[in-house]
Design an enzyme around this catalytic site. Structure first.
Site, mmCIF file in Angstrom:
data_model
loop_
_atom_site.group_PDB
_atom_site.id
_atom_site.type_symbol
_atom_site.label_atom_id
_atom_site.label_comp_id
_atom_site.label_asym_id
_atom_site.label_seq_id
_atom_site.Cartn_x
_atom_site.Cartn_y
_atom_site.Cartn_z
ATOM 1 N N LYS A 186 -0.342 4.461 10.002
ATOM 2 C CA LYS A 186 0.317 4.493 11.237
ATOM 3 C C LYS A 186 0.049 3.233 11.726
ATOM 4 C CE LYS A 186 3.690 7.888 10.031
ATOM 5 N NZ LYS A 186 3.069 8.144 8.153
HETATM 6 C C1 PLP Z 1 8.919 10.257 9.825
HETATM 7 C C2 PLP Z 1 7.518 10.885 10.171
HETATM 8 N N1 PLP Z 1 6.924 12.642 9.900
HETATM 9 C C3 PLP Z 1 6.213 12.702 9.359
HETATM 10 C C4 PLP Z 1 5.418 12.454 9.233
HETATM 11 C C5 PLP Z 1 4.052 13.391 9.502
HETATM 12 O O1 PLP Z 1 2.727 13.202 10.113
HETATM 13 P P1 PLP Z 1 1.413 13.403 9.234
HETATM 14 O O2 PLP Z 1 1.082 12.030 7.990
HETATM 15 O O3 PLP Z 1 0.552 12.591 10.009
HETATM 16 O O4 PLP Z 1 1.202 14.371 8.650
HETATM 17 C C6 PLP Z 1 5.336 10.907 8.765
HETATM 18 C C7 PLP Z 1 3.822 10.448 8.095
HETATM 19 O O5 PLP Z 1 4.228 9.600 7.166
HETATM 20 C C8 PLP Z 1 6.448 10.627 8.886
HETATM 21 O O6 PLP Z 1 6.845 8.865 8.296
#
Ligand code: PLP
Length: 396
Positions: A186
């Site tokens: 990210k």
């Molecule tokens: C749009 C979206 N929502 C939620 C998440 C979940 O994040 P995490 O990987 O930190 O759990 C991601 C991760 O790629 C995402 O792209």
């Protein structure tokens, strides 16, 4: 979009400060931690950055969404309207609190269509959850108006859009609550981590408790805390928060680089006949982590994606992607699970499995995104822009 590309001495220094005390947990141990509270500092930085009154840093973006949904009082029997194009975690989070995800089409913003969201709202809908995909925002004006009209919550999944804004307000801070991911790929990273922001003190209080087994966090002695409600362990460690703290201080630099690099790629591609760009409701607020564009039809989009890959330019052809577009969520369609699922979850999955999404397909089959790097030299940027334009231009 990854902050990990510009990892360095700042992150190491913050982590070192935690290692010096050995207090890796965010709560308690007030004496031995010698004033080092990395999770708290990151939360303060997020509030300052987003303008939200409250922030809670947790173990992932998925944990943030789950916590926010629970804190908004969303659970069994409730519906959450969300887009067909997102990372599968958004869907999972709704299922995990026992609610029903109701998918609605995306439009040429690559995010939730306000018209489709409106059509999906029923008497059971408790929230609309736009997902600010690939660094840029959904049509928040229309979606916020819809939520106000219907008296339901706007919950922003800003996991892919840290640093973006809409009309000068930080993405994630516009709805009743907003969530970020700080996973490894990210815009800024903790390694693994996420956050919920809200300006509602009651929602903030419930998040704070839910993400730590229901602890009320009122006294200095954790063991003597009361447990006013159920909760789970979505805590972040001080080591992860320390990395995020160093990264958030660099966020403006990351955004500046992303915007400059994206502008160069966009300018090169704009000269290619047949290419159109993703509509961005407020272009000034684009975090610019991806350049997303359309070809006139599926055949040419597939050919362009192949040509880009052949030229060494990453092409995300989302229509075929296993994780981000409903068409390939086979495990959800078939309700494949290692453990038996509650009946309402099975029903939600069956409903998703049986629904076609022609309007989303018509957009997604023509869309390609390419990620924007932070560490490119001027020469590498110019070369990439030329290769991108040549590859896409080679498709007649
Ligand atoms: C749009 C979206 N929502 C939620 C998440 C979940 O994040 P995490 O990987 O930190 O759990 C991601 C991760 O790629 C995402 O792209």
């Amino acid at each position: 979009m990854p902050g990990f590309e510009l990892w360095g001495a700042e992150e190491r220094r913050e982590v070192e400060e935690v290692l010096e005390t050995g207090i890796l947990m965010r709560y308690g141990f007030d004496g031995p931690r010698r004033g080092r509270w990395k999770a708290r500092e990151l939360e303060a930085a997020l509030c300052q950055r987003t303008g939200a009154a409250h922030a809670l840093v947790v173990s992932s973006g998925t944990a943030a969404l789950t916590t926010a949904l629970a804190a908004l009082g969303i659970g069994a029997g409730d519906e959450v309207v969300m887009p067909t194009f997102t990372f599968v975690a958004s869907f999972e989070a709704v299922l995990s609190v026992g609610a029903t995800p109701v998918l609605a089409d995306v439009d040429d913003t690559l995010t939730l269509s306000p018209a489709a969201a409106r059509a999906a709202v029923t008497s059971r809908t408790r929230a609309v959850m736009p997902v600010h995909m690939c660094g840029a925002m959904a049509d928040l004006g229309a979606l916020d108006a819809l939520c106000r009209e219907k008296g339901i919550a706007l919950l922003e999944d800003a996991c892919q859009a840290t640093g973006g804004s809409w009309k000068g307000r930080a993405l994630g801070s516009i709805g009743k609550a907003g969530c970020y991911s700080f996973d490894f790929v990210k815009t800024i990273t903790c390694g693994e981590g996420g956050a919920v922001v809200t300006s509602d003190p009651e929602v903030a209080r419930r998040c704070d408790q839910y993400a730590d087994h229901g602890h009320d966090h009122l006294g200095a002695d954790r063991g003597a805390d009361m447990h006013p409600a159920l909760g789970y362990n979505f805590r972040i460690s001080e080591l992860h928060a320390a990395v995020g703290l160093a990264q958030i201080r660099k966020l403006d630099r990351f955004l500046e680089i992303q915007r400059r690099n994206k502008a160069a790629l966009r300018a090169a591609l704009a000269a290619v006949p047949g290419v159109t760009f993703r509509r961005i409701p407020d272009p000034d607020g684009d975090s610019a982590s991806f350049l997303s564009f359309f070809l006139p039809d599926e055949g040419r989009a597939r050919a362009a994606a192949r040509a880009m890959q052949g030229a060494g330019v990453p092409a995300m052809y989302w229509y075929d992607n296993n994780w981000h577009y409903v068409r390939r969520w086979d495990h959800l369609r078939s309700a494949a699970s290692p453990n038996p699922l509650p009946s309402n979850v099975r029903a939600a999955l069956a409903a998703t499995a049986s629904r076609p999404f022609p309007a989303s397909d018509a957009v997604m089959c023509r869309a390609i995104s390419t990620p924007i790097g932070l560490a490119w030299t001027d020469e590498q940027l110019a070369e990439r822009a030329a290769r991108l334009a040549a590859a896409v231009g080679s498709v007649g």
